[in-house]
Design an enzyme around this catalytic site. Structure first.
Site, PDB file in Angstrom:
ATOM      1  N   ASP A 124      43.122  35.899  40.923  1.00 60.74           N
ATOM      2  CA  ASP A 124      42.568  37.093  41.564  1.00 60.74           C
ATOM      3  C   ASP A 124      41.365  36.720  42.407  1.00 60.74           C
ATOM      4  O   ASP A 124      40.599  35.824  42.069  1.00 60.74           O
ATOM      5  CB  ASP A 124      42.182  38.142  40.519  1.00 60.74           C
ATOM      6  CG  ASP A 124      40.982  37.706  39.681  1.00 60.74           C
ATOM      7  OD1 ASP A 124      41.047  36.597  39.116  1.00 60.74           O
ATOM      8  OD2 ASP A 124      39.999  38.460  39.602  1.00 60.74           O
ATOM      9  N   SER A 125      41.201  37.400  43.552  1.00 58.29           N
ATOM     10  CA  SER A 125      40.058  37.227  44.442  1.00 58.29           C
ATOM     11  C   SER A 125      39.916  35.766  44.869  1.00 58.29           C
ATOM     12  O   SER A 125      40.811  35.215  45.502  1.00 58.29           O
ATOM     13  CB  SER A 125      38.797  37.739  43.742  1.00 58.29           C
ATOM     14  OG  SER A 125      37.725  37.839  44.651  1.00 58.29           O
ATOM     15  N   ALA A 126      38.806  35.121  44.509  1.00 56.53           N
ATOM     16  CA  ALA A 126      38.633  33.705  44.849  1.00 56.53           C
ATOM     17  C   ALA A 126      39.713  32.854  44.202  1.00 56.53           C
ATOM     18  O   ALA A 126      40.146  31.845  44.763  1.00 56.53           O
ATOM     19  CB  ALA A 126      37.251  33.226  44.404  1.00 56.53           C
TER      20      ALA A 126
END
Length: 756
Positions: free
Chosen positions: A421-423
Site C-alpha cells: 500500500d502507498s509507498a
C-alpha cells in the site's frame, strides 16, 4: 433634580432589551452578508465545475471506471456546497429555537464558507492545468520552473479551515470521528514534540492532554496548519510510528484475527544464487543490499493463520529475531498443516520514512486468515537515514530469498503475489521491474492499494486535494519524497528546528553524512555507467558483480535502436476517447494547445544517477517553452474581484523533490519506458477517489493498458488514503479492505487449464 431617563429595574430592562435588539440586528446583518457570500461563491463556482465535469470523462481509464482528479475535485466542491446549504437552511429554520446555539452554528457557517472559497481557488488552478497539460494527461509536464512556481503559489493558500470544523467533510461520516481524534492527537503531539525538542518523551497518554484543541476547532486548525508546514520529516516519522507504542499495538492486535505464527526474521546479508526464468540451468547471483550503509541483514515478518510444515524448523528458528514473547503457540503442539501452494510478499507503506510490518500487522493477520496462505512482510530501511535505493535493494533481496526458501515459510511457491500500500505499492512495482531485469521469476501478480507511482514534483488535479487532506498534505508529501530521494534540505533558521537537541543533531548529521556519501558514490557511478555505455552491448557482465546489483543497470538495457517517440507518447499524450460528445469539442480546444513534443529518448534518459550538467542542459532546453504557459503559477489566474485566503504562516521552505533522481523509473514507475512496463505481471490497483494520489493510479493503469498489459483499477468512494490501516473502523473500510483481499485471491488462483 429631574431625571431625563428611566431608572431602576425598568431602565435596566430597557437597556438590556436595547442591547439584545442591537445583537439581533447585528446577527441579521451578518446572516445576510454570509448569505450573499454563499450566493457569490456558488455562482462563481458553478461555471468552473460545469466545465471540469464536462471534460472529466476524457481522463478516465474506461467508461466502467469513472475516476480521476477532476471528478474528485468537482465532487469535493459540491460536497462542501451541500454542507453549506444544509447548514444555512438549518440556521434559517431554527434560529428562534431556545435550543439554537447561535455562536456555534454561525461559526460553522463561516468555516464552510471559507472552505468553499478555497475550493473555488482550486477549481481555477485545475482549469489552468486543463488548458496547459497535454491532451489526456493528468500531470503537468512543462518547465520545472513553472511547476515550482505553481506549487509555491499553491502552498500559500490558507488550509486551517479544512482542519477545524470542516475536517474530513468530504469523507464518509463514519471516518470523521477518527479524523477528529487524529487531529487532536497530532496537534497535542506537535506541542509536546516542540517542548521536548525531539519528541522522545512523548507517550500515548500525552497525545490527548491538550483540551483546548478539542474545544476550539479554529485553534486546532491553525495549529494543524503550522505543524504541516513547519515541522520536519523526523516529526512525521515519530508521529506515524505512534501506532507501534506497546499499548496501542496491543489494542490493535486485540481487535485483529489470532494467528498461530507471527515471527520476526533476520535474513543474513549473504549472496545466493537464483535460477533464470529463461534457462533454469543458469543462475544469477543475488547480492545483499549495499547502498549507503553496506551489507546488512533484512528484517521480515512471517505471518500464518495455521502452523504449516517448515515454519517451526530449526533452520527457520535460527533466523528468528527476538521481540518479546513469540506468537508461535505450541501448547499443545498442534497438527501441522501442509504447505500452501501460494505465498504473499507484502511491502508496507509509510511514505518511505515511517512504520514497519508491526504497524500493518492487524490487517495482515486478517489476510492470513481469509486467504489461508502464509504472508511475509518486509521491514525495509527507512529514509532519510537510508534513502533510495536502499529500500528497493532490501525489498528485492527479501523477495528473492522468500522465493528460494519458500519451503521454510510454509509454501510450495507455485503462486506468488506481491502486495503493498502507498509507498509499498511503489516498491512492489519497482521490485518486479528489477526481478525482470535480473531475469529471475517475477510475481504472478501485483495488488497495489493507493500506490505512489509519480514521485516527481508534477501538479495534477488530484494533487490539489492535498490542500485539505489531513493525512497527506502536500508539504508533508514533499518532505517524505525528498528524504527518500536523499535530497532532504531543512531550513534551520526556523525556530522549531533550531531546538533539535542532542539526538536531533546526531540524526541530522548522520543524514547529512549519508547524503554526502551518496553524492560521492553517484559521481563514481556516473563514470562507471558512462564507460559501460561506450562498450559493446554484447559484452557480458560478470554475474557476481556487486556494483551492478547495487544500481540495477541491467534493468535499463534497451534495444540498440533509440526508443521512438511512440513509446514515450503513451506516457503523456494518451489518445482521447472517441466516445466523447461533440459538445465537448469546444471545451477541449485549449487542451489541444500542448507543449512541444518530447524528442527521442536514449538509454541515458533513465539512468540511476543523472549528472548535474545533464540536468542543467535539460533546464536550458526547456527555457524556450511557450510563453502562454507562464501564467500557470501566477496569481492572475483568479478572476478580478476574487481573492482566496492566504496562509498566515508566510513564506515557507518546502523541498519540491525536483532532483533528477526522482525521474528514475525505479523511483517513479510511471516514467518507465514501454519495454520495462511490458515485463510487469497482471496488476490490480485499488485506489481512493478522494486521495491526492488518485491520478498516480489512473495514469499508471492507462499506461499499462496502452502497452497491452493486463490491469484492473477499482476506485472506492469517500475513503481516505491509508484505509487498510483503518480496516476495522467501519463498514466502508471493511468493504474496501475486502476488495483488496479479493484481488489477491484472484492472483493466487491458478489459471484454468485450457479445454481440449
Amino acid at each position: 433634580m429631574e431625571s431625563t431617563g428611566e431608572s431602576g429595574p425598568a431602565g435596566a430592562r430597557a437597556s438590556k432589551n436595547e442591547k439584545e435588539g442591537l445583537k439581533s440586528r447585528s446577527r441579521r446583518r451578518w446572516r445576510k452578508a454570509k448569505a450573499k457570500g454563499v450566493r457569490e461563491q456558488a455562482l462563481g463556482l458553478e461555471p468552473a465545475l460545469v466545465r471540469l465535469l464536462g471534460v472529466a470523462h476524457l481522463f478516465d481509464l474506461d467508461p466502467e471506471t469513472p475516476a480521476n482528479g477532476y471528478r474528485s475535485l468537482v465532487h469535493t466542491a459540491r460536497c462542501c456546497l451541500a454542507h453549506l446549504l444544509h447548514k444555512s437552511r438549518y440556521v434559517a429554520s431554527n434560529r428562534h429555537s431556545i435550543f439554537f446555539r447561535t455562536s456555534h452554528n454561525l461559526a460553522e457557517l463561516e468555516a464552510y464558507l471559507v472552505a468553499l472559497t478555497q475550493l473555488r481557488a482550486l477549481t481555477y488552478y485545475a482549469q489552468h492545468l486543463l488548458a496547459t497539460n497535454r491532451p489526456g494527461g493528468l500531470f503537468f509536464e512543462g518547465d520545472e520552473g513553472l511547476t515550482a512556481e505553481f506549487l509555491r503559489e499553491y502552498v500559500t493558500l490558507h488550509k486551517g479551515c479544512f482542519y477545524g470544523r470542516c475536517l474530513g467533510f468530504q469523507f464518509t461520516p463514519a471516518i470523521r470521528p477518527f479524523l477528529q481524534t487524529i487531529s487532536i492527537g497530532l496537534v497535542s503531539f506537535g506541542e509536546h514534540y516542540k517542548r521536548n525538542e525531539t519528541g522522545l518523551g512523548v507517550t500515548a497518554s500525552s497525545l490527548f492532554t491538550s483540551g483546548r484543541f478539542a474545544i476550539d476547532p479554529e485553534l486546532r486548525g491553525a495549529e494543524f496548519e503550522r505543524i504541516i508546514q513547519n515541522l520536519d520529516v523526523h516529526f512525521w516519522k515519530a508521529f506515524w510510528n505512534i501506532t507501534e507504542i506497546e499499548v496501542l499495538s496491543s489494542l490493535a492486535n486485540m481487535a485483529s484475527a489470532t494467528v498461530r505464527v507471527s515471527r520476526l526474521l533476520s535474513l543474513p546479508p549473504e549472496a545466493f544464487e537464483m535460477p533464470l526464468t529463461s534457462d533454469p540451468k543458469l543462475t544469477v547471483t543475488i547480492s545483499p543490499p549495499l547502498a549507503h550503509t553496506g551489507p546488512g541483514p533484512v528484517l521480515v515478518r512471517l505471518i500464518s493463520y495455521e502452523l504449516r510444515e517448515g515454519q517451526d524448523s530449526e533452520e527457520l528458528s535460527s533466523l528468528v529475531k527476538s521481540e518479546g514473547p513469540w506468537s508461535l503457540e505450541l501448547r499443545p503442539r498442534p497438527q501441522q498443516a501442509p504447505r500452501s501452494q501460494s505465498l504473499v510478499v507484502h511491502i508496507h507503506g509509510g511514505g518511505f520514512v515511517a512504520q514497519t510490518s508491526k504497524s500493518h500487522e492487524p490487517y495482515l493477520k486478517t489476510w492470513a486468515q481469509e486467504l489461508g496462505v502464509p504472508i511475509i512482510s518486509i521491514d525495509y530501511s527507512l529514509a532519510p537515514e537510508a534513502p533510495f535505493p536502499r529500500a528497493l535493494e532490501e525489498c528485492f533481496f527479501a523477495y528473492c530469498w522468500a522465493i528460494k526458501h519458500c519451503a521454510l515459510l510454509g509454501s510450495t511457491g507455485e503462486r506468488i503475489c506481491l502486495a503493498g500500500d502507498s509507498a509499498g505499492g511503489n516498491l512492489c512495482f519497482t521490485v518486479s521491474l528489477r526481478a525482470a531485469a535480473y531475469g529471475v521469476r517475477v510475481p504472478d501478480g501485483i495488488m497495489a492499494a493507493y500506490p505512489a507511482t509519480m514521485l516527481q514534483s508534477a501538479a495534477s488535479p488530484s494533487r490539489l486535494l492535498s490542500l485539505m487532506d489531513p493525512l497527506l498534505p502536500l508539504s508533508v508529501l514533499s518532505k517524505c519524497v525528498s528524504a527518500y530521494a536523499g535530497a532532504e534540505t531543512e531550513d534551520h533558521s526556523n525556530s522549531d528546528q533550531k531546538a533539535l537537541g542532542m539526538m536531533g543533531l546526531v540524526r541530522r548529521d548522520t543524514s547529512l553524512l549519508l547524503r554526502d556519501l551518496r553524492l560521492g558514490a553517484s559521481s563514481w557511478l556516473n563514470s562507471f555507467l558512462e564507460l559501460r555505455g561506450h562498450k559493446s552491448q554484447k559484452t557480458q557482465v560478470p554475474v557476481a558483480e556487486t556494483m551492478r546489483r547495487s544500481v540495477s543497470d541491467a534493468a535499463l538495457a534497451q534495444p540498440e535502436s533509440p526508443l521512438g517517440t511512440d513509446s514515450l507518447k503513451a506516457l503523456t499524450d494518451l489518445s482521447l476517447k472517441s466516445s466523447s460528445e461533440s459538445s465537448d469539442t469546444p471545451k477541449m480546444s485549449e487542451m489541444s494547445q500542448s507543449l512541444e513534443t518530447l524528442g527521442p529518448s536514449t538509454p541515458s534518459d533513465v539512468n540511476f544517477f543523472l549528472r548535474s550538467e545533464d540536468a542543467q542542459e535539460e533546464a536550458g532546453a526547456k527555457e524556450g517553452a511557450s510563453t502562454k504557459d507562464r501564467g500557470l503559477g501566477s496569481r492572475a489566474t483568479f478572476p478580478e474581484g476574487f481573492h482566496p485566503r492566504r496562509s498566515s504562516q508566510g513564506v515557507i521552505h518546502m523541498p519540491l523533490y525536483s532532483v533528477p533522481i526522482v525521474k528514475n523509473p525505479f523511483m517513479s514507475p510511471l516514467l518507465a519506458p514501454d519495454h520495462m512496463l511490458k515485463t510487469l505481471p497482471p496488476v490490480h490497483i485499488v485506489a481512493c477517489a478522494l486521495d491526492p494520489m488518485l491520478d498516480d493510479s489512473v495514469m499508471f493503469a492507462r499506461r499499462l493498458r496502452e502497452v497491452g498489459q493486463p490491469v484492473t483499477l477499482h476506485v472506492v468512494e469517500d475513503l481516505p488514503h491509508g484505509f487498510l490501516s483503518l480496516a476495522s473502523l467501519c463498514r466502508e473500510t471493511q468493504q474496501a479492505a475486502q476488495l483488496c483481499v479479493e484481488r489477491i485471491r484472484l492472483i493466487l488462483t491458478p489459471p484454468a487449464a485450457p479445454q481440449p
